[in-house]
Design an enzyme around this catalytic site. Sequence first.
Site, PDB file in Angstrom:
ATOM      1  CE  LYS A  38      -3.200   2.567   2.989  1.00 20.54           C
ATOM      2  NZ  LYS A  38      -3.908   2.595   4.282  1.00 20.54           N
ATOM      3  CG  ASP A  86      -5.460   8.391   4.445  1.00 21.00           C
ATOM      4  OD1 ASP A  86      -6.281   9.053   3.769  1.00 21.00           O
ATOM      5  OD2 ASP A  86      -5.794   7.461   5.202  1.00 21.00           O
ATOM      6  CE  LYS A 113      -6.409   9.248   7.792  1.00 21.87           C
ATOM      7  NZ  LYS A 113      -6.917   8.032   8.429  1.00 21.87           N
ATOM      8  CG  ASP A 132      -1.953   5.195   5.099  1.00 26.43           C
ATOM      9  OD1 ASP A 132      -1.887   4.113   5.717  1.00 26.43           O
ATOM     10  OD2 ASP A 132      -3.008   5.620   4.600  1.00 26.43           O
ATOM     11  CG  ASP A 184      -9.908   7.896   6.648  1.00 23.09           C
ATOM     12  OD1 ASP A 184      -8.844   7.923   5.995  1.00 23.09           O
ATOM     13  OD2 ASP A 184      -9.936   7.963   7.892  1.00 23.09           O
ATOM     14  CD  GLU A 201      -6.819   5.583   2.477  1.00 21.91           C
ATOM     15  OE1 GLU A 201      -5.756   5.062   2.844  1.00 21.91           O
ATOM     16  OE2 GLU A 201      -7.717   5.927   3.277  1.00 21.91           O
ATOM     17  NE  ARG A 207     -10.917  -0.934   3.703  1.00 21.82           N
ATOM     18  CZ  ARG A 207     -11.474  -1.100   4.898  1.00 21.82           C
ATOM     19  NH1 ARG A 207     -12.594  -1.782   5.009  1.00 21.82           N
ATOM     20  NH2 ARG A 207     -10.920  -0.587   5.973  1.00 21.82           N
TER      21      ARG A 207
END
Length: 493
Positions: A257, A262, A269, A280, A339, A341, A343
């Site tokens: 990933k 993010d 967030k 991330d 959020d 995102e 996956r």
Amino acid sequence: MKEMEVRAFKDDIKKYKGKSVAVFVYEGDLKPLARLSKGTSNKAKRVAELENFKGKEGEILKVPTLGTSVDFVYIVGLGKKEKVGEDTYRRASANLVKRMRRDKVESTVVVIPRRGDVSKEITKAITEGAILGNYRFDKYKSKKEDEKFEIKEVLINRGDEEGIRLGKIFAEAQNYARNLVNEPGNVINPITLAEEAKKLAEEFGLECKVYDEKQIQEMGMMALYSVGKGSATPPRFIHLIYKPSGKPKEKIALVGKGLTFDSGGLNIKPGDYMRTMKMDKSGACAVLGIMRAIAQLKPDVEVHGLIGAAENMPDGNAYRPDDVIKAKNGKYIEIDNTDAEGRVTLADVLSYASELKPDKIIDMATLTGACMVALGEYTAGLFTNAPDFAEEIKKTAKRTGERVWELPMDDERLRKKIKNTVADVLNTGGRYGGAITAAMFLEEFVGEGIKWVHLDIAGPAWSKEEYGYYTKGGTGFGVRTCLEYIMKVSSNV
């Protein structure tokens, strides 16, 4: 800055003349001190007894031994003998190096409790611990701490040369990944991450393909594209390839990933949760670190490193809750929350990986806070469609000290949570069992018959504290476990 050297010292330790010696001891057993010269040994043992030194793991006693062959001795506790493993040596070595830095000691020679030559495995662990423990990320400090001091060398008495070589490659790969994780979002974005991959490939002789936002759309990777389209920096898809000279024993795809930052997107967030979201991209950074080492180790395994790099930002062009997106494998994803995102990006990368027809896929992702709630900050969640493959990864992780714990994927009631949608699959599964429903989502994009392990590294990818061979910040979690596993496949052990 000159790199610290780790090498073997093959002579009898009594012949060593230098600043310090570090003797590793089991709890309640100071006998290894007798391996030193008589004068040094007697002084060290006397002080250890006076100081009530037990040899518990993490204990280090510095004993002045002026007038002998060395200025002082470090006595390093390993803990109870029956509990000592490779990672104990790794942690002890890291703690020793941190203490040396504090004491401004430039060199030492490590003596372990066992007599005779040190095994390849223990030598490798000590080497890794020393290099990982000496890691610092001070690139952005205009005035560096200990600017004029560097540890020059750690010697391993009767250490194994191959163990040192492997330990250096493994630890340097992990430190490389740590550096990338620690870089902020204004330095590493999807474009600069792709440039780093190309630079890595050129330096180490890998094949590298990078696809821009237009090519990503043409390839049908609309999930990856959608997550990244709200950012001023468009997404990139990165494919690194290593092929052995002969027929490969297996083909393995590593998926990372790569959210370089993010914000949460339109489901933004809160400020406290946005802090540290440069991490991330930890899965992607681990993949790059692994590929760096693979190019040096040259296993008889074909390895593909696959990264979907994007930045999740709110914008007039950002993807929205309720959007329905077609992934590369033809399945439709309904967006419940922007959020969730990671996956969504992985859906396309796993689909692409499956088209390569690998024997196995390992994906690493800072995927869910739910996994941290379940397992804490130090353990990765492991999910799989192949129990035998999972067992191999678990055994390997135990050796490397990278803690993993398998979570179940067999409850169809949970699977229904991601099917309650106008599309094929929903990108959230409700409040409970969030790490499991996220893994179930990913499984929708793994090809038929391919063995797959998903590592949710949301907790251990980032450390809020200094412990063992970790400092605060990015840890490079997953690098050594994947490398160890690939080398095991290569050697048929």
